[in-house]
Design a protein around this motif. Structure first.
Motif, PDB file in Angstrom:
ATOM      1  N   LEU A 485     -20.482  -5.430  12.503  1.00  0.00           N
ATOM      2  CA  LEU A 485     -21.801  -5.264  11.899  1.00  0.00           C
ATOM      3  C   LEU A 485     -21.761  -5.881  10.504  1.00  0.00           C
ATOM      4  N   ILE A 486     -22.690  -6.771  10.248  1.00  0.00           N
ATOM      5  CA  ILE A 486     -22.698  -7.475   8.952  1.00  0.00           C
ATOM      6  C   ILE A 486     -23.999  -7.112   8.237  1.00  0.00           C
ATOM      7  N   ASN A 487     -23.904  -6.620   7.021  1.00  0.00           N
ATOM      8  CA  ASN A 487     -25.120  -6.417   6.221  1.00  0.00           C
ATOM      9  C   ASN A 487     -24.775  -6.543   4.745  1.00  0.00           C
ATOM     10  N   GLY A 488     -25.691  -6.102   3.919  1.00  0.00           N
ATOM     11  CA  GLY A 488     -25.483  -6.250   2.465  1.00  0.00           C
ATOM     12  C   GLY A 488     -26.375  -7.361   1.924  1.00  0.00           C
ATOM     13  N   ASP A 489     -26.528  -7.371   0.606  1.00  0.00           N
ATOM     14  CA  ASP A 489     -27.459  -8.320  -0.032  1.00  0.00           C
ATOM     15  C   ASP A 489     -27.081  -9.774   0.238  1.00  0.00           C
ATOM     16  N   GLY A 490     -25.788 -10.013   0.383  1.00  0.00           N
ATOM     17  CA  GLY A 490     -25.367 -11.417   0.543  1.00  0.00           C
ATOM     18  C   GLY A 490     -25.272 -11.854   1.997  1.00  0.00           C
ATOM     19  N   ALA A 491     -25.607 -10.945   2.953  1.00  0.00           N
ATOM     20  CA  ALA A 491     -25.354 -11.245   4.371  1.00  0.00           C
ATOM     21  C   ALA A 491     -26.162 -12.454   4.854  1.00  0.00           C
ATOM     22  N   ALA A 492     -27.474 -12.460   4.543  1.00  0.00           N
ATOM     23  CA  ALA A 492     -28.328 -13.535   5.063  1.00  0.00           C
ATOM     24  C   ALA A 492     -27.833 -14.891   4.569  1.00  0.00           C
ATOM     25  N   ALA A 493     -27.492 -14.947   3.261  1.00  0.00           N
ATOM     26  CA  ALA A 493     -27.032 -16.232   2.703  1.00  0.00           C
ATOM     27  C   ALA A 493     -25.707 -16.652   3.345  1.00  0.00           C
ATOM     28  N   ALA A 494     -24.822 -15.677   3.527  1.00  0.00           N
ATOM     29  CA  ALA A 494     -23.514 -16.010   4.119  1.00  0.00           C
ATOM     30  C   ALA A 494     -23.676 -16.523   5.549  1.00  0.00           C
ATOM     31  N   ILE A 495     -24.527 -15.849   6.308  1.00  0.00           N
ATOM     32  CA  ILE A 495     -24.756 -16.240   7.705  1.00  0.00           C
ATOM     33  C   ILE A 495     -25.351 -17.648   7.760  1.00  0.00           C
ATOM     34  N   THR A 496     -26.319 -17.909   6.896  1.00  0.00           N
ATOM     35  CA  THR A 496     -26.958 -19.229   6.887  1.00  0.00           C
ATOM     36  C   THR A 496     -25.942 -20.292   6.510  1.00  0.00           C
ATOM     37  N   GLU A 497     -25.113 -19.969   5.542  1.00  0.00           N
ATOM     38  CA  GLU A 497     -24.113 -20.957   5.102  1.00  0.00           C
ATOM     39  C   GLU A 497     -23.080 -21.238   6.212  1.00  0.00           C
ATOM     40  N   LEU A 498     -22.705 -20.187   6.906  1.00  0.00           N
ATOM     41  CA  LEU A 498     -21.654 -20.354   7.931  1.00  0.00           C
ATOM     42  C   LEU A 498     -22.151 -21.082   9.175  1.00  0.00           C
ATOM     43  N   PHE A 499     -23.382 -20.785   9.584  1.00  0.00           N
ATOM     44  CA  PHE A 499     -23.816 -21.310  10.881  1.00  0.00           C
ATOM     45  C   PHE A 499     -24.948 -22.322  10.791  1.00  0.00           C
ATOM     46  N   GLY A 500     -25.520 -22.505   9.605  1.00  0.00           N
ATOM     47  CA  GLY A 500     -26.643 -23.428   9.466  1.00  0.00           C
ATOM     48  C   GLY A 500     -27.942 -22.689   9.765  1.00  0.00           C
ATOM     49  N   ALA A 501     -29.000 -23.055   9.038  1.00  0.00           N
ATOM     50  CA  ALA A 501     -30.261 -22.316   9.128  1.00  0.00           C
ATOM     51  C   ALA A 501     -30.811 -22.324  10.553  1.00  0.00           C
ATOM     52  N   ALA A 502     -30.619 -23.423  11.281  1.00  0.00           N
ATOM     53  CA  ALA A 502     -31.220 -23.523  12.612  1.00  0.00           C
ATOM     54  C   ALA A 502     -30.614 -22.534  13.598  1.00  0.00           C
ATOM     55  N   SER A 503     -29.415 -22.021  13.301  1.00  0.00           N
ATOM     56  CA  SER A 503     -28.762 -21.080  14.223  1.00  0.00           C
ATOM     57  C   SER A 503     -29.160 -19.641  13.967  1.00  0.00           C
ATOM     58  N   VAL A 504     -29.869 -19.411  12.879  1.00  0.00           N
ATOM     59  CA  VAL A 504     -30.136 -18.021  12.490  1.00  0.00           C
ATOM     60  C   VAL A 504     -31.306 -17.475  13.312  1.00  0.00           C
ATOM     61  N   PRO A 505     -31.091 -16.442  14.119  1.00  0.00           N
ATOM     62  CA  PRO A 505     -32.168 -15.936  14.966  1.00  0.00           C
ATOM     63  C   PRO A 505     -33.148 -15.048  14.204  1.00  0.00           C
ATOM     64  N   ILE A 506     -34.316 -14.839  14.824  1.00  0.00           N
ATOM     65  CA  ILE A 506     -35.268 -13.886  14.240  1.00  0.00           C
ATOM     66  C   ILE A 506     -34.846 -12.470  14.671  1.00  0.00           C
ATOM     67  N   VAL A 507     -35.438 -11.469  14.047  1.00  0.00           N
ATOM     68  CA  VAL A 507     -35.060 -10.077  14.366  1.00  0.00           C
ATOM     69  C   VAL A 507     -35.317  -9.820  15.860  1.00  0.00           C
ATOM     70  N   GLY A 508     -34.320  -9.190  16.495  1.00  0.00           N
ATOM     71  CA  GLY A 508     -34.456  -8.856  17.924  1.00  0.00           C
ATOM     72  C   GLY A 508     -33.962  -9.967  18.833  1.00  0.00           C
ATOM     73  N   GLU A 509     -33.448 -11.037  18.242  1.00  0.00           N
ATOM     74  CA  GLU A 509     -32.942 -12.121  19.091  1.00  0.00           C
ATOM     75  C   GLU A 509     -31.493 -12.444  18.722  1.00  0.00           C
ATOM     76  N   ALA A 510     -30.866 -13.221  19.592  1.00  0.00           N
ATOM     77  CA  ALA A 510     -29.468 -13.622  19.358  1.00  0.00           C
ATOM     78  C   ALA A 510     -29.294 -15.088  19.723  1.00  0.00           C
ATOM     79  N   THR A 511     -28.317 -15.720  19.099  1.00  0.00           N
ATOM     80  CA  THR A 511     -27.959 -17.101  19.470  1.00  0.00           C
ATOM     81  C   THR A 511     -26.434 -17.173  19.596  1.00  0.00           C
ATOM     82  N   THR A 512     -25.991 -18.238  20.257  1.00  0.00           N
ATOM     83  CA  THR A 512     -24.542 -18.465  20.322  1.00  0.00           C
ATOM     84  C   THR A 512     -24.167 -19.339  19.139  1.00  0.00           C
ATOM     85  N   VAL A 513     -23.139 -18.922  18.415  1.00  0.00           N
ATOM     86  CA  VAL A 513     -22.740 -19.686  17.230  1.00  0.00           C
ATOM     87  C   VAL A 513     -21.266 -20.087  17.317  1.00  0.00           C
ATOM     88  N   LEU A 514     -20.961 -21.173  16.635  1.00  0.00           N
ATOM     89  CA  LEU A 514     -19.589 -21.674  16.578  1.00  0.00           C
ATOM     90  C   LEU A 514     -18.958 -21.181  15.289  1.00  0.00           C
TER      91      LEU A 514
END
Ligand code: FAD
Length: 755
Positions: A485-514
């Motif tokens: 489980l990932i959360n915290g103020d920096g979570a969204a930025a970290a996720i975007t940086e790691l996987f690229g903005a296009a991989s970031v799903p909307i709430v209630g959805e999931a994507t496969t990431v590398l």
């Protein structure tokens, strides 16, 4: 020999057996300066000196085949360079069987072997007798003749590596025992020995069965255990000609060859005897274990039937030496997380002589170039979970490895030992409903569920589950997946940086990431679900546990990012099939009780065609009962795999891995950054074949114009289509060509999927 320990080395190799010496040689050959090998006794004093030295040049597995092929091609060069004869003798080998299923499997071998550049001939019983006159062929159906197989003198081979390594500048020290690997901040610092300390950048532990004792000194035990491993040696026998070929009989659990005019007969034991390193003398060197006639008796009795001349033979000895085995009978090589700079090359599982050259080259490439040339994911030590390195797991599991690796298995077969180590909260519920389990990294995972106890074939049961995903709905227990489980103020930025903005799903959805290592290597394939605006769940299949955890540790340790491992606390259920959305709605409607009584999370992965539910483990049974009331059947891993393969989604270790030279862009499920090589050596090909390669398919060779150009990575028979959906890894130059797959002994056209 100079016994001064240098103050620093680029790489310290621990262990002067055939494997360590090959690694030192290949590191020096790759241009690494300051290579130091440390051997506590004399070179070859561990397992190596008493090995039979047999080399099987034909291996069905394309990776092991390449590794052995490299060794055979290196030998003449090594002999010349080291001016040390290797004792190589090409004797040829017969393999024989009395089982129809094995004989059927042998029929496809000559074609494939020929295509790979190795001659193999199919033999009937009469021809077998000509090749191997001491064999009583009356119950034998036939076998194979491999003319290029041979044997090498293990000590001479070790000395040749050592001499050539020294000539290229490596330092090899004997009588220097390693006491501890010192690490700080998860990085190797130095190696402490009986003659002082040596600082170093990398350590390769190639200490055979003692390897885990050594890595444990910096906190990381290995999945490795020694077994007593033996072969009989007779005195000279008049019936045994000097040019008698070697023999290998999987179904008799026997192997052997001529030795000084007599016979060596070895066994691949069904209930092998484990031996802890603490039970060996601390100075065990050129040592042997006690003869074990009781243990050898069943094999001796088979050998007497097969080779009647043995009755008259005088026995020289029953040689018993320790050799180390891993949970799946394949070596463990590569970096050992979490300690940067720590590598292992051990657990040769009775193949260390034959594999030594290839292992040396792979380890040198890994250390010098950062990654080996071959895709060695199936040998990577990170394929195992930490729990598999425990004494209780390995001591039990090792006992069945020598025999399990040579037996023929169906999809329902699995190891008998070290089971039920980690159980999903739904395990008992599923077991009571007919689930058939396989052990994956210590977890029990359902392969299929025979819910009405009809005892149908696995194929029929899996077909029914696949049909449920086509027409209705199927629930799969995914609780054994690693879940963070990932959360915290920096979570969204970290996720975007790691996987690229296009991989970031909307709430209630999931994507496969590398999950990549920052240098382009894919270290895991994960599912990224967005549970709330800034709450994420990253999960990965159980097989990826070690790499995935390491990736989380290294890449997600960031300010303002909270990471919580909820693997053991939560159950995960995935729903496949058309009715899944309706089921989710009904389960989650408060009137049905679920949402009212438990904090459930759910999400949809549209590309995977999967909906998932996450509940605290204490609520797992309530969820199962809810699903039962909605007439949702349970299924297993094979049906889920079929769903994945039909959608062209890669699996880690099959289609993609840390060593892959296939571009991730070949798979349409990734919306994020492309990861992978700019000039791919292989491409992923998706398509269909008009036959069923079997539930446990994988590695079937792919041909183009009679040339082997790749292999199947995944396949799923889809009864409703009357064909199998397949994914293959094919040499880039042939990816667009007409392809055929060798299934059994038939070449079947592979029709690429229209995009
Ligand atoms: C009966 C038998 C028959 C076999 N037949 C075959 C065959 O036909 N073909 C084949 O390919 N393989 C065969 N094998 C397997 C093969 O012999 C092994 O896989 C191989 O020798 C393993 O080599 P290694 O270098 O990994 O380990 P080892 O040879 O055991 O070398 C490890 C070295 O590490 C040293 N060491 C340990 N602790 C320390 C320490 N603290 N500090 C410094 N040094 C340390 C040890 O002294 C030892 O020299 C057989 C094995 C057995 C037992």
């Amino acid at each position: 020999m100079n016994q001064r320990l240098p103050g620093h080395a680029a790489t310290v190799v621990i262990g002067g057996g055939v494997v360590g010496c090959s690694i030192a040689y290949h590191l020096a050959k790759a241009g690494q300066k300051d290579v130091v090998l440390l051997e506590r006794s004399r070179l070859s004093a561990g397992t190596t000196w008493h090995s039979a030295g047999n080399m099987e040049t034909y291996r069905a597995d394309p990776l092991i085949f390449e590794i052995v092929r490299y060794g055979v091609s290196l030998f003449p060069e090594l002999e010349k360079e080291s001016e040390q004869a290797l004792g190589w003798r090409t004797t040829g080998r017969v393999m024989y069987t009395h089982l129809p299923a094995r004989m059927a499997a042998y029929r496809s071998v000559p074609r494939l072997a020929h295509a790979r550049g190795i001659e193999v001939e199919l033999l009937d019983a009469r021809k077998l007798e000509q090749r191997f006159p001491i064999l009583d062929v009356s119950p034998i159906l036939g076998g194979l003749w491999i003319p290029n197989d041979g044997r090498v003198n293990p000590t001479d081979l070790t000395m040749a590596y050592a001499r050539a390594a020294r000539r290229r500048g490596a330092t090899l020290l004997e009588n220097c025992a390693v006491q501890r690997i010192r690490s700080a901040n998860d990085r190797v610092q130095a190696v402490e020995t009986t003659i002082g300390e040596i600082r170093c950048d990398n350590v390769v532990v190639a200490a055979g069965l003692w390897s885990s004792d050594i890595t444990s000194t910096c906190g990381v035990p290995l999945p490795l255990y020694a077994l007593e491993h033996f072969y009989l040696i007779t005195k000279e026998m008049p019936e045994v000609p000097r040019d008698l070929p070697m023999f290998l009989a999987f179904d008799d659990y026997l192997y052997g060859r001529e030795e000084v005019g007599g016979l060596i007969v070895g066994c691949l034991d069904r209930d092998a005897l484990p031996i802890a390193t603490r039970d060996l003398p601390s100075d065990f060197s050129f040592g042997l274990l006690n003869e074990r006639w009781d243990q050898f008796e069943p094999y001796m009795s088979t050998a007497l039937q097969r080779f009647p001349a043995l009755e008259r033979a005088e026995i020289r000895m029953l040689l018993n030496g320790p050799e180390s085995f891993t949970p799946d009978g394949q070596m463990i090589i590569g970096p050992v997380p979490p300690v940067a700079g720590l590598f292992v090359a051990a657990g040769m599982s009775s193949n260390g002589i034959a594999l030594s050259a290839g292992v040396g080259r792979i380890m040198a490439e890994w250390i010098v170039a950062g990654r080996p040339d071959l895709d060695v994911s199936r040998l990577d030590v990170r394929r195992f979970a930490r729990c598999q390195a425990s004494e209780s797991f390995m001591r039990r599991r090792a006992t069945e490895i020598p025999s399990y690796c040579i037996e023929m298995h169906g999809p329902g077969d699995d190891y008998r030992t070290a089971r039920d180590v980690r159980l999903s909260p739904l395990h008992e519920y599923l077991a009571e409903r007919g689930a058939h389990f396989r052990s994956i990294c210590g977890w029990e995972r359902a392969s299929w569920v025979d819910r009405d106890g009809r005892e149908l074939s696995p194929r029929t049961l899996v077909d029914e589950e696949i049909a449920a995903t086509e027409r209705d709905v199927l629930a799969i227990d995914g609780s054994m997946n690693s879940k963070f489980l990932i959360n915290g103020d920096g979570a969204a930025a970290a996720i975007t940086e790691l996987f690229g903005a296009a991989s970031v799903p909307i709430v209630g959805e999931a994507t496969t990431v590398l999950a990549d290592d920052g240098c382009g290597a894919i270290v895991a394939l994960a599912s990224l679900a967005r549970l709330a605006e800034s709450v994420w769940l990253l999960s990965a299949e159980a097989e990826q546990e070690t790499s995935f955890r390491e990736w989380i540790r290294v890449r997600l340790q960031q300010p303002h990012v909270s990471v919580r491992d909820i693997t053991a606390e939560y159950a995960l259920v995935r729903l496949l099939g058309r009715r899944r959305e309706r089921v989710i709605r009904e389960v989650l409607v408060p009137a049905n009780g679920l949402c009212g009584s438990m904090p459930a999370s759910c999400w949809r992965d549209r590309t995977a065609a999967v909906d998932a539910l996450l509940v605290p483990k204490g609520m797992a049974l309530e969820l199962a009962r809810q699903l039962e009331s909605l007439a949702v059947p349970w299924g297993g891993h094979f049906a889920e795999e079929a769903n994945r393969i039909r959608r062209g989604r890669p699996a880690f270790g099959r289609e993609l891995s840390a060593f892959t030279d296939v571009p991730a862009a070949d798979f349409r499920c990734f919306s994020g950054r492309a990861v992978g090589p700019a000039n791919p050596g292989h491409r992923a090909v998706m398509g269909t074949i008009d036959c069923d390669p079997g539930l446990d398919s994988g590695l079937e060779p792919v041909f183009s114009s009679e040339l082997p150009v790749g292999w199947l990575t995944s396949a799923a028979w889809i009864r409703s289509q009357g064909s199998s959906v397949v994914m293959a890894r094919v040499a880039a130059a042939h990816a667009g060509a007409r392809l055929q797959v060798l299934v059994g002994d038939e070449l079947v056209p592979l029709r690429p999927r229209e995009s």
